[in-house]
Motif scaffolding. Structure first.
Motif, PDB file in Angstrom:
ATOM      1  N   PHE A  80       0.831  -1.205   0.000  1.00  0.00           N
ATOM      2  CA  PHE A  80       0.000   0.000   0.000  1.00  0.00           C
ATOM      3  C   PHE A  80       0.864   1.253   0.000  1.00  0.00           C
ATOM      4  O   PHE A  80       0.534   2.237  -0.668  1.00  0.00           O
ATOM      5  CB  PHE A  80      -0.972   0.000   1.186  1.00  0.00           C
ATOM      6  CG  PHE A  80      -2.172  -0.862   0.948  1.00  0.00           C
ATOM      7  CD1 PHE A  80      -3.277  -0.357   0.274  1.00  0.00           C
ATOM      8  CD2 PHE A  80      -2.199  -2.173   1.372  1.00  0.00           C
ATOM      9  CE1 PHE A  80      -4.390  -1.143   0.034  1.00  0.00           C
ATOM     10  CE2 PHE A  80      -3.308  -2.976   1.139  1.00  0.00           C
ATOM     11  CZ  PHE A  80      -4.410  -2.459   0.466  1.00  0.00           C
ATOM     12  N   GLU A  81       1.974   1.242   0.724  1.00  0.00           N
ATOM     13  CA  GLU A  81       2.882   2.389   0.697  1.00  0.00           C
ATOM     14  C   GLU A  81       3.348   2.634  -0.736  1.00  0.00           C
ATOM     15  O   GLU A  81       3.282   3.765  -1.242  1.00  0.00           O
ATOM     16  CB  GLU A  81       4.085   2.161   1.611  1.00  0.00           C
ATOM     17  CG  GLU A  81       5.083   3.307   1.556  1.00  0.00           C
ATOM     18  CD  GLU A  81       6.325   3.087   2.404  1.00  0.00           C
ATOM     19  OE1 GLU A  81       7.220   3.967   2.334  1.00  0.00           O
ATOM     20  OE2 GLU A  81       6.425   2.075   3.128  1.00  0.00           O
ATOM     21  N   TYR A  82       3.816   1.591  -1.397  1.00  0.00           N
ATOM     22  CA  TYR A  82       4.254   1.720  -2.787  1.00  0.00           C
ATOM     23  C   TYR A  82       3.130   2.259  -3.666  1.00  0.00           C
ATOM     24  O   TYR A  82       3.323   3.182  -4.461  1.00  0.00           O
ATOM     25  CB  TYR A  82       4.740   0.365  -3.322  1.00  0.00           C
ATOM     26  CG  TYR A  82       4.900   0.366  -4.824  1.00  0.00           C
ATOM     27  CD1 TYR A  82       5.994   0.990  -5.431  1.00  0.00           C
ATOM     28  CD2 TYR A  82       3.949  -0.232  -5.646  1.00  0.00           C
ATOM     29  CE1 TYR A  82       6.126   1.010  -6.815  1.00  0.00           C
ATOM     30  CE2 TYR A  82       4.079  -0.212  -7.025  1.00  0.00           C
ATOM     31  CZ  TYR A  82       5.164   0.411  -7.608  1.00  0.00           C
ATOM     32  OH  TYR A  82       5.289   0.433  -8.978  1.00  0.00           O
ATOM     33  N   SER A  83       1.937   1.703  -3.516  1.00  0.00           N
ATOM     34  CA  SER A  83       0.812   2.073  -4.379  1.00  0.00           C
ATOM     35  C   SER A  83       0.372   3.507  -4.169  1.00  0.00           C
ATOM     36  O   SER A  83       0.074   4.226  -5.131  1.00  0.00           O
ATOM     37  CB  SER A  83      -0.354   1.112  -4.142  1.00  0.00           C
ATOM     38  OG  SER A  83       0.053  -0.215  -4.433  1.00  0.00           O
ATOM     39  N   PHE A  84       0.310   3.958  -2.912  1.00  0.00           N
ATOM     40  CA  PHE A  84      -0.078   5.341  -2.636  1.00  0.00           C
ATOM     41  C   PHE A  84       0.955   6.302  -3.214  1.00  0.00           C
ATOM     42  O   PHE A  84       0.614   7.321  -3.806  1.00  0.00           O
ATOM     43  CB  PHE A  84      -0.218   5.575  -1.133  1.00  0.00           C
ATOM     44  CG  PHE A  84      -1.490   5.058  -0.514  1.00  0.00           C
ATOM     45  CD1 PHE A  84      -2.207   4.007  -1.057  1.00  0.00           C
ATOM     46  CD2 PHE A  84      -1.965   5.619   0.653  1.00  0.00           C
ATOM     47  CE1 PHE A  84      -3.373   3.537  -0.467  1.00  0.00           C
ATOM     48  CE2 PHE A  84      -3.135   5.166   1.252  1.00  0.00           C
ATOM     49  CZ  PHE A  84      -3.836   4.127   0.689  1.00  0.00           C
TER      50      PHE A  84
END
Length: 178
Positions: A80-84
């Motif tokens: 999720f960090e990568y995606s955000f």
């Protein structure tokens, strides 16, 4: 089962989609941190309901146990960090990232951080946003698998064998215009 959701989607990349047609497929093949139920209430998705600081600036999400991608690999808060950050990165050119000024290649100015163990995701807002939980249920906020995106570029979401997702359904066959 076989389903026809409308015209060919422009893209099935959550960060790049801006159409209802694409979103109809994205919401069945991906699951974001939170979901909206039939009563328009925010409910847990891939994470439990967040803890929100008193000032409304810090949102901490605890991931559910045993999360997996459709290829069987583990899904964590780091995804999720990568995606955000990918969504906010100017190089991605996401239609929902208007006004983005983040140019750091590590995108750390976004202030989204996963814990080392991948169990929690912390989002630090610049100002309070009472509906941030609903934004976290938006299709664009769905996670994408970094290794797959980086290995396949924009084509990662065009073929069933590279379309790695985390929702209740996955694409086994896609024949555009049929």
């Amino acid at each position: 089962f076989t389903v026809q959701l409308g015209p060919n989607p422009e893209t099935l990349d959550p960060a790049l989609n801006s159409s209802i047609d694409g979103a109809n497929t994205i919401i069945t093949t991906f699951e974001p941190l939170l979901l909206i139920d039939e009563n328009n209430e925010v409910v847990p998705g891939q994470a439990e309901l967040p803890e929100v600081s008193e000032d409304g600036l810090t949102w901490t999400f605890t991931m559910k146990d045993g999360l997996k991608w459709s290829d069987g690999s583990d899904l964590t808060a780091k995804d999720f960090e990568y995606s955000f950050k990918r969504l906010a990165c100017p190089d991605t050119a996401a239609p929902d990232a208007d006004g983005n000024t983040t140019t750091d290649p590590d995108w750390d100015a976004l202030n989204v951080h996963a814990s080392e163990d991948g169990k929690t995701l912390t989002v630090q807002l610049s100002y309070p946003c009472s509906y941030f939980d609903k934004l976290c249920a938006f299709a664009a906020m769905s996670p994408v698998q970094q290794a797959t995106v980086e290995a396949n570029g924009d084509a990662w979401c065009t073929q069933p064998d590279t379309f790695v997702c985390n929702g209740p359904y996955m694409i086994s066959d896609w024949i555009p215009s049929e």
